[in-house]
Design a protein around this motif. Structure first.
Motif, short mmCIF file in Angstrom:
data_model
loop_
_atom_site.label_atom_id
_atom_site.label_comp_id
_atom_site.label_asym_id
_atom_site.label_seq_id
_atom_site.Cartn_x
_atom_site.Cartn_y
_atom_site.Cartn_z
N SER A 146 3.80 6.46 -2.79
CA SER A 146 3.04 6.68 -4.02
C SER A 146 3.50 7.97 -4.69
O SER A 146 3.63 9.01 -4.03
CB SER A 146 1.55 6.78 -3.70
N ASN A 195 0.85 -1.20 0.00
CA ASN A 195 0.00 0.00 0.00
C ASN A 195 0.88 1.25 0.00
O ASN A 195 1.18 1.82 1.05
CB ASN A 195 -0.91 -0.01 1.23
N GLU A 216 0.23 4.24 -0.87
CA GLU A 216 -0.48 5.42 -0.38
C GLU A 216 -0.36 5.52 1.14
O GLU A 216 -0.11 6.60 1.69
CB GLU A 216 -1.95 5.39 -0.80
N GLU A 240 1.88 9.99 -6.27
CA GLU A 240 0.88 11.03 -6.11
C GLU A 240 1.18 11.95 -4.93
O GLU A 240 0.69 13.08 -4.86
CB GLU A 240 -0.50 10.40 -5.92
N TYR A 241 1.99 11.49 -4.00
CA TYR A 241 2.32 12.28 -2.82
C TYR A 241 3.66 13.01 -2.98
O TYR A 241 4.10 13.71 -2.06
CB TYR A 241 2.38 11.38 -1.58
N SER A 285 3.11 6.64 2.07
CA SER A 285 3.32 8.07 1.85
C SER A 285 2.63 8.92 2.92
O SER A 285 3.13 9.98 3.32
CB SER A 285 2.82 8.47 0.47
#
Length: 719
Positions: free
Chosen positions: A493, A453, A455, A495-496, A458
């Motif tokens: 991730s 995971n 996410e 995205e972070y 992060s």
């Protein structure tokens, strides 16, 4: 006149038959020649000059691969690799001295082995005229055969390596080579030759080091179930030989006593209790013979008592304990003995000793000293699993930062033991960002590994960079940033990235020391580049450049530029990296030949230019790689760079440091984020922060019981 290869490079459109004949002669007859001497080298270079005018030397496709790595090794790929190696050989043979030529060609031997071409590697090693570098080449061949499962062939080349290893003019390199030969024999299970090889090392300390390395190899073989009885018997013999060597060292000091204690603990682990007691008795006599009692004496007695416990000789452990004055010194010893007691499985006997240690620590009158002694006790209690007891002990430390440091060290021990849930609980009691962040990084790694995971990983890392009531602990901030960035790259991730990298950048502004700030910015630029954020990385590098100029002419200027070079390599700004490396000042005359035991150079300029060349080779740009190496005007350093380039061609997936060697890393902090090249995907790799950054906060070796760094500080303070 010219036509293009499919890869875009130009080649002559018409090649005459005479030129083809030269090409054939140069590649076949000269390449495979086993003659030696200056005339051969000149003839060989002449043939290669002709070859280089005819063929597209140094150009090979992006899918270069090697048989050893289990991927395609087609004839086309081999041809391009061969051409690159010819160009490297030509450059190597144009060097001035046998030492320089030998070092460059030895790198070529390792490169050939890396792609699985052992026959060609053997031919290349036979061409090396410098006996010491030829011996290193033979050692590489021996290691290759051992790893491939051919022990007899390995022994044959170890004999050849041993025969050429003696060199009194280059004594440091020679002794390092004997150490490596001894370790190889140990890996083959050959006790007699492991010991005899180490016996050729003239320095007693280095000879002991070689013997202890061999002993560790045999112990590991025993732990792995490889004929445990024989392996432990070998360890016993080696360690007794090591003790014999150590006993010839004059004088006494804490360092020397540590040597005996480490030998004794290894003997006990191998089951040689009698040998361990002999070693410890000798160490104890050395301490007792000192007329003037100093602080280090009580530390030495504490370590000896702990080792006696580990060897299950409890009566002697208690006898030594009684020789230590009451108070903080005895507290240290009691804690160490209790920890050893738990290590051998007697936790019930350890508990009252921890209680006594706490009582003795409370007799210490100076607050700061008492708190540091309690911190040692907390570390030991945590190590043996007495977490509640450790937490209660932490409550005795009244200074908030000292208490947080002690709890942080608890967290490090728990992380080492993979007790992540317990470590997470401690974060609520560490109100300093610099101390919390590395533990968060370890938790993020565990989160990714167990739940896949990124996410969630992060989210932990973002939390790691949030100040708690404005408390930062600036001293630990650079290491904290490095740990978080590495964890985000390897487990978080993408995205972070924006938020975490921005937080990290803002925190770099708080670092008071400009050189340290340059290093932190270099880490951040590397992280940006690894995620493909090239423009952001370039901006960060520009900021680092601005700071670096503050050091222009100063002693740290070279280090600052070296760090910037590494971040430019990460962004694949190879020309910029080359330009930065070329601006690094030359080392002073007394430092120009400063080399690590493996032959690599420590000067930041040489190491940085070599890094650029290796990085170019990893990107399959052989021309730029060789051009970079030629920027080094000091011939021996240029030879080392060429050797590294050769290895990089064959092992493009290896890290820069694995290829180049030790370089300056044994003298100053020079490690960077290990990330997948331009990685946009999550890859599981080692979190650098845990060992390179966190480890200095811990005991160097749990087997040694006592935190050496902490004890040195205690020894230098007044009792």
């Amino acid at each position: 006149m010219w036509t293009r290869f499919s890869n875009g490079f130009l080649k002559p459109k018409h090649i005459s038959s005479s030129a083809n004949a030269v090409k054939h002669f140069a590649k076949k007859d000269l390449l495979n020649s086993t003659s030696t001497g200056t005339n051969w080298r000149k003839l060989f270079c002449a043939g290669l000059v002709s070859t280089s005018m005819i063929t597209g030397l140094g150009f090979f496709p992006d899918n270069v691969s090697y048989a050893q790595q289990g991927v395609d090794n087609s004839s086309v790929n081999q041809k391009f690799q061969q051409d690159a190696f010819i160009q490297l050989r030509f450059t190597a043979l144009s060097l001035d001295t046998l030492d320089e030529v030998g070092q460059a060609l030895e790198g070529l031997v390792r490169a050939l082995l890396a792609r699985g071409d052992v026959e060609m590697a053997i031919e290349e090693s036979d061409r090396i005229e410098d006996t010491l570098w030829q011996a290193r080449a033979f050692l590489s061949i021996a290691r290759y055969y051992r790893l491939q499962g051919f022990p007899e062939e390995a022994r044959k080349f170890l004999v050849k390596s041993y025969d050429g290893a003696e060199d009194f003019e280059r004594i440091e390199f020679s002794q390092h080579l004997y150490t490596l030969i001894s370790s190889e024999y140990a890996s083959l299970g050959d006790l007699q030759n492991a010991v005899s090889s180490a016996g050729n090392i003239t320095s007693t300390l280095n000879r002991m080091n070689a013997l202890q390395k061999a002993a560790r190899i045999f112990l590991q073989q025993a732990d792995d179930g490889q004929d445990a009885t024989t392996s432990k018997s070998s360890v016993t013999e080696i360690l007794r030989a090591t003790f014999k060597e150590a006993s010839t060292l004059p004088g006494s000091s804490q360092t020397l006593i540590d040597v005996f204690v480490n030998i004794a603990r290894s003997q006990a682990r191998a089951g040689d209790i009698e040998g361990a007691n002999i070693t410890l008795k000798y160490a104890l006599d050395k301490v007792e013979k000192e007329k003037e009692i100093q602080n280090w004496h009580t530390r030495a007695l504490a370590r000896i008592a702990s080792a006696y416990t580990y060897a299950k000789t409890h009566s002697m452990a208690m006898d030594v304990m009684r020789r230590i004055p009451e108070g903080g010194e005895r507290a240290i010893a009691l804690s160490a003995v209790a920890k050893s007691m738990a290590e051998i499985g007697n936790i019930d006997a350890a508990l009252p000793l921890f209680t006594l240690a706490k009582e003795q620590a409370n007799l210490e009158q100076k607050d700061e000293r008492r708190e540091r002694i309690l911190s040692l006790l907390i570390r030991d209690q945590t190590f043996v699993g007495r977490l509640a007891d450790a937490f209660v002990t932490a409550g005795l430390i009244k200074n908030p930062e000292a208490q947080a440091t002690a709890i942080m060290n608890m967290g490090f021990v728990l992380v080492d033991q993979n007790k992540f849930k317990e470590a997470e609980v401690l974060l609520d009691y560490i109100p300093y960002l610099g101390m919390r962040a590395p533990i968060f990084a370890a938790l993020a790694r565990d989160k990714f590994k167990n739940s896949d995971n990124p996410e969630a990983a992060s989210m932990l890392l973002a939390q790691a960079l949030e100040p708690v009531n404005g408390n930062l602990n600036l001293e630990m901030l650079p290491g904290a940033l490095k740990a978080v960035l590495s964890a985000q790259l390897n487990y978080g991730s993408p995205e972070y990235d924006e938020g975490i990298f921005r937080q990290a950048y803002e925190l770099t502004k708080l670092i008071p020391d400009n050189l340290t700030r340059v290093n932190a910015l270099a880490h951040l630029a590397t992280a940006d580049a690894a995620r493909g954020r090239i423009e952001e990385a370039k901006k960060v590098i520009n900021n680092a450049w601005t700071l670096a100029f503050l050091y222009n002419g100063g002693p740290d200027y070279a280090k600052a530029l070296a760090n910037i070079t590494q971040s430019q390599i990460a962004t694949e700004q190879m020309l910029d990296a080359m330009d930065t490396a070329a601006r690094i000042p030359l080392p002073s005359e007394d430092k120009i030949n400063d080399r690590a035991p493996d032959g690599s150079f420590r000067a930041p300029r040489f190491d940085s230019i070599t890094s650029v060349g290796v990085a170019a080779a990893k990107l399959h740009d052989t021309d730029m790689a060789i051009r970079s190496a030629r920027l080094i005007k000091h011939p021996p350093a240029r030879a080392a760079a060429l050797a590294a380039v050769a290895v990089a061609i064959a092992l493009p997936d290896a890290s820069l440091r694995e290829i180049i060697g030790i370089g300056p890393t044994d003298r100053w902090s020079y490690d960077f984020l290990k990330v997948d090249k331009r990685a946009l995907e999550i890859t599981e790799q080692h979190v650098i922060g845990q060992q390179e950054i966190l480890r200095p906060q811990l005991d160097e070796s749990y087997d040694d019981n006592i935190d050496i760094n902490l004890l040195e500080e205690l020894a230098n303070s007044e009792i």
